[in-house]
Write a protein that holds these residues in place. Sequence first.
Motif, PDB file in Angstrom:
ATOM      1  N   SER A   1       0.849  -1.185   0.000  1.00  0.00           N
ATOM      2  CA  SER A   1       0.000   0.000   0.000  1.00  0.00           C
ATOM      3  C   SER A   1       0.881   1.229   0.000  1.00  0.00           C
ATOM      4  CB  SER A   1      -0.958   0.012   1.198  1.00  0.00           C
ATOM      5  OG  SER A   1      -0.253   0.135   2.412  1.00  0.00           O
TER       6      SER A   1
ATOM      7  N   THR B   1      -0.609   3.636   5.206  1.00  0.00           N
ATOM      8  CA  THR B   1      -1.419   2.783   6.088  1.00  0.00           C
ATOM      9  C   THR B   1      -2.775   3.440   6.289  1.00  0.00           C
ATOM     10  OG1 THR B   1      -0.608   3.911   8.042  1.00  0.00           O
ATOM     11  CG2 THR B   1       0.583   1.968   7.346  1.00  0.00           C
ATOM     12  N   GLY B   2      -3.597   2.772   7.034  1.00  0.00           N
ATOM     13  CA  GLY B   2      -4.885   3.350   7.368  1.00  0.00           C
ATOM     14  C   GLY B   2      -5.720   3.625   6.141  1.00  0.00           C
ATOM     15  N   TYR B   3      -5.847   4.850   5.772  1.00  0.00           N
ATOM     16  CA  TYR B   3      -6.779   5.227   4.727  1.00  0.00           C
ATOM     17  C   TYR B   3      -6.229   4.976   3.327  1.00  0.00           C
ATOM     18  CZ  TYR B   3      -9.355   7.446   8.475  1.00  0.00           C
ATOM     19  OH  TYR B   3     -10.061   7.669   9.624  1.00  0.00           O
ATOM     20  N   GLN B   4      -5.627   3.808   3.136  1.00  0.00           N
ATOM     21  CA  GLN B   4      -5.091   3.417   1.839  1.00  0.00           C
ATOM     22  C   GLN B   4      -5.393   1.949   1.609  1.00  0.00           C
ATOM     23  OE1 GLN B   4      -3.567   5.415  -0.313  1.00  0.00           O
ATOM     24  NE2 GLN B   4      -3.396   7.219   1.006  1.00  0.00           N
TER      25      GLN B   4
ATOM     26  N   ASN C   1     -10.422   1.965   9.905  1.00  0.00           N
ATOM     27  CA  ASN C   1      -9.995   2.981   8.941  1.00  0.00           C
ATOM     28  C   ASN C   1      -9.714   2.372   7.576  1.00  0.00           C
ATOM     29  OD1 ASN C   1      -7.537   1.722   9.208  1.00  0.00           O
ATOM     30  ND2 ASN C   1      -6.563   3.391  10.295  1.00  0.00           N
ATOM     31  N   ASN C   2      -9.975   1.085   7.442  1.00  0.00           N
ATOM     32  CA  ASN C   2      -9.830   0.420   6.153  1.00  0.00           C
ATOM     33  C   ASN C   2     -10.858  -0.703   6.099  1.00  0.00           C
ATOM     34  OD1 ASN C   2      -9.071  -0.956   3.820  1.00  0.00           O
ATOM     35  ND2 ASN C   2      -6.906  -1.030   4.321  1.00  0.00           N
TER      36      ASN C   2
ATOM     37  N   GLN D   1     -12.092  -3.433   2.950  1.00  0.00           N
ATOM     38  CA  GLN D   1     -11.970  -3.853   1.568  1.00  0.00           C
ATOM     39  C   GLN D   1     -12.816  -5.106   1.340  1.00  0.00           C
ATOM     40  OE1 GLN D   1      -7.262  -2.964   1.616  1.00  0.00           O
ATOM     41  NE2 GLN D   1      -7.965  -3.581  -0.415  1.00  0.00           N
TER      42      GLN D   1
ATOM     43  N   TYR E   1     -12.495  -0.606  -2.033  1.00  0.00           N
ATOM     44  CA  TYR E   1     -11.919  -0.035  -0.823  1.00  0.00           C
ATOM     45  C   TYR E   1     -12.972   0.939  -0.313  1.00  0.00           C
ATOM     46  CZ  TYR E   1      -9.248   3.215   2.020  1.00  0.00           C
ATOM     47  OH  TYR E   1      -8.822   4.027   3.039  1.00  0.00           O
TER      48      TYR E   1
ATOM     49  N   PRO F   1     -14.063   2.254   3.392  1.00  0.00           N
ATOM     50  CA  PRO F   1     -14.204   2.398   4.841  1.00  0.00           C
ATOM     51  C   PRO F   1     -15.479   3.147   5.258  1.00  0.00           C
ATOM     52  CG  PRO F   1     -12.479   3.835   4.004  1.00  0.00           C
ATOM     53  CD  PRO F   1     -12.907   2.966   2.867  1.00  0.00           C
ATOM     54  N   SER F   2     -16.077   3.870   4.319  1.00  0.00           N
ATOM     55  CA  SER F   2     -17.364   4.507   4.581  1.00  0.00           C
ATOM     56  C   SER F   2     -17.982   4.880   3.239  1.00  0.00           C
ATOM     57  CB  SER F   2     -17.206   5.752   5.454  1.00  0.00           C
ATOM     58  OG  SER F   2     -16.445   6.720   4.778  1.00  0.00           O
TER      59      SER F   2
ATOM     60  N   ALA G   1      -8.363   1.310  13.448  1.00  0.00           N
ATOM     61  CA  ALA G   1      -7.601   2.549  13.484  1.00  0.00           C
ATOM     62  C   ALA G   1      -6.286   2.312  14.213  1.00  0.00           C
ATOM     63  CB  ALA G   1      -8.417   3.626  14.188  1.00  0.00           C
TER      64      ALA G   1
END
Lengths: 114, 109
Positions: free
Chosen positions: A95, A98-101, B30-31, B33, B48, B50-51, B92
């Motif tokens: 990725s 991290t997190g929002y990816q 926060n992820n 998939q 992808y 998360p929301s 998170a």
Amino acid sequence: EPEVTQTPSHQVTQMGQEVILRCVPISNHLYFYWYRQILGQKVEFLVSFYNNEISEKSEIFDDQFSVERPDGSNFTLKIRSTKLEDSAMYFCASSYGTGYQPQHFGDGTRLSIL
Amino acid sequence: GIQVEQSPPDLILQEGANSTLRCNFSDSVNNLQWFHQNPWGQLINLFYIPSGTKQNGRLSATTVATERYSLLYISSSQTTDSGVYFCAVARAGSYQLTFGKGTKLSVIP
């Protein structure tokens, strides 16, 4: 579209031998992961790797396992002294962050221990 | 760790039918998939998400993060949709994706 590539697609090894699984992550990605899936079961996290060190690892990732980024493009998983229960599909992922990816997965290496 | 529950575990559809797959998770993420694992074992990244809501052709997905669930909709199913659908989430602050056990979908002609 860029992809994560894994080699070999299938590896057959005798119990007790060492095996190295290879991955080429997407070129501008910074975070790298290994997962495994025992036949018929769910995918399990093994380890994440960032800035040349392990960021997080699961209970599965014990001293038998190690990871390395030997150069600017490859990411490897080494399994020492393989056991029958190491037979599984091993997935590499990468990725950008991290997190929002999202994590992008390779096609996997099927490891068979005899 | 975070728990991920998928339902139903198995689903058989006639070609052309619609379906909804559900993923419940036990903590803030926060992820998230969705993957399709084909008969050759490849994990195909579907969404992808998360929301919010996304659509891609006959597939769409919605995640309601505040209520800790996600839905995958498959419309006008085809035999090539057969396989196992996995939901995977990351808490998170964590790097690891935790996968559910999957929904095995069989689309019959």
